[in-house]
Design a protein around this motif. Sequence first.
Motif, short mmCIF file in Angstrom:
data_model
loop_
_atom_site.label_atom_id
_atom_site.label_comp_id
_atom_site.label_asym_id
_atom_site.label_seq_id
_atom_site.Cartn_x
_atom_site.Cartn_y
_atom_site.Cartn_z
N ILE A 168 21.60 20.96 -1.44
CA ILE A 168 22.47 22.48 -1.11
C ILE A 168 22.41 22.94 -2.66
CG2 ILE A 168 24.57 23.33 -0.72
CD1 ILE A 168 25.04 21.19 1.85
N MET A 169 22.97 22.09 -3.47
CA MET A 169 23.24 22.58 -4.95
C MET A 169 21.79 23.25 -5.13
SD MET A 169 25.60 19.90 -6.26
CE MET A 169 25.86 20.08 -7.75
N ARG A 170 20.81 22.62 -5.14
CA ARG A 170 19.55 23.07 -5.63
C ARG A 170 19.12 24.36 -4.90
NH1 ARG A 170 14.36 19.86 -5.08
NH2 ARG A 170 13.45 21.43 -6.12
N THR A 171 19.48 24.63 -3.65
CA THR A 171 19.40 25.73 -2.92
C THR A 171 20.32 26.88 -3.49
OG1 THR A 171 18.70 24.84 -0.87
CG2 THR A 171 19.45 26.87 -0.77
N LEU A 172 21.28 26.61 -4.01
CA LEU A 172 22.18 27.46 -4.75
C LEU A 172 21.79 28.06 -6.11
CD1 LEU A 172 25.94 26.23 -3.72
CD2 LEU A 172 24.68 28.41 -2.98
N THR A 173 20.75 27.24 -6.67
CA THR A 173 20.41 27.70 -7.94
C THR A 173 19.46 28.95 -7.65
OG1 THR A 173 18.60 25.86 -8.13
CG2 THR A 173 20.85 25.76 -8.95
N ASP A 227 21.28 34.19 -5.09
CA ASP A 227 22.33 34.81 -5.57
C ASP A 227 23.51 35.01 -4.88
OD1 ASP A 227 23.27 36.62 -7.65
OD2 ASP A 227 22.18 38.39 -6.93
N HIS A 228 24.39 33.99 -5.08
CA HIS A 228 25.77 34.16 -4.42
C HIS A 228 25.73 34.34 -3.16
CE1 HIS A 228 30.20 34.98 -6.19
NE2 HIS A 228 30.09 34.43 -4.97
N THR A 270 34.00 29.19 -4.24
CA THR A 270 33.95 30.26 -2.88
C THR A 270 34.58 31.49 -3.13
OG1 THR A 270 35.82 29.37 -1.91
CG2 THR A 270 33.57 28.55 -1.20
N GLU A 271 34.03 32.64 -2.69
CA GLU A 271 35.00 33.80 -2.82
C GLU A 271 34.79 34.68 -1.79
OE1 GLU A 271 33.00 37.31 -5.15
OE2 GLU A 271 33.83 36.07 -6.61
N GLN A 292 32.41 34.89 3.35
CA GLN A 292 32.70 33.90 2.50
C GLN A 292 31.47 33.81 1.64
OE1 GLN A 292 35.72 32.74 2.44
NE2 GLN A 292 35.69 31.12 0.68
N ARG A 293 31.63 33.76 0.27
CA ARG A 293 30.23 33.60 -0.54
C ARG A 293 30.51 32.64 -1.45
NH1 ARG A 293 26.65 37.48 -0.74
NH2 ARG A 293 27.08 39.49 0.28
#
Length: 135
Positions: free
Chosen positions: A39-44, A47-48, A80-81, A87-88
């Motif tokens: 998941i963290m790799r995907t988040l890189t 774009d948010h 998160t935002e 939710q982003r």
Amino acid sequence: MESREPCLCGRLRRATRTLSRLYDEALDPSGLTITQFSIMRTLTRLDHPTLGELADETSHEKSGLWRTLQPMIRDGLIETEADGRVQRVKLSDQGLMALVRAMPMWREAQRRVDRVLGPRGRALIDLLSDVETRV
């Protein structure tokens, strides 16, 4: 009723559990699981994204993904935002550092699998991509 025909889904699930154990063991010193690492790799790469976009990208159900993200949010790896009604999510600086520290462990697990599969590994990835996009 007995069928000797192999079940592709069952074999894939067993293989997935085997690989997950291997990667989880390799990543254990980092404190991350392979699910979190992925998941963290995907988040890189994104774009948010919204929670829904991340769920689509990772083939998770939104509610299941949200439960998976909770410990990562609690530990400060993901932020998160609220953006209107969505939710982003994004990787925090702490999350990026954890990912960088875990990368050599992940690469070693990759090498272990590559030694077993050899050139068949690329063919397997291609086949699995077909399953994801065509089935």
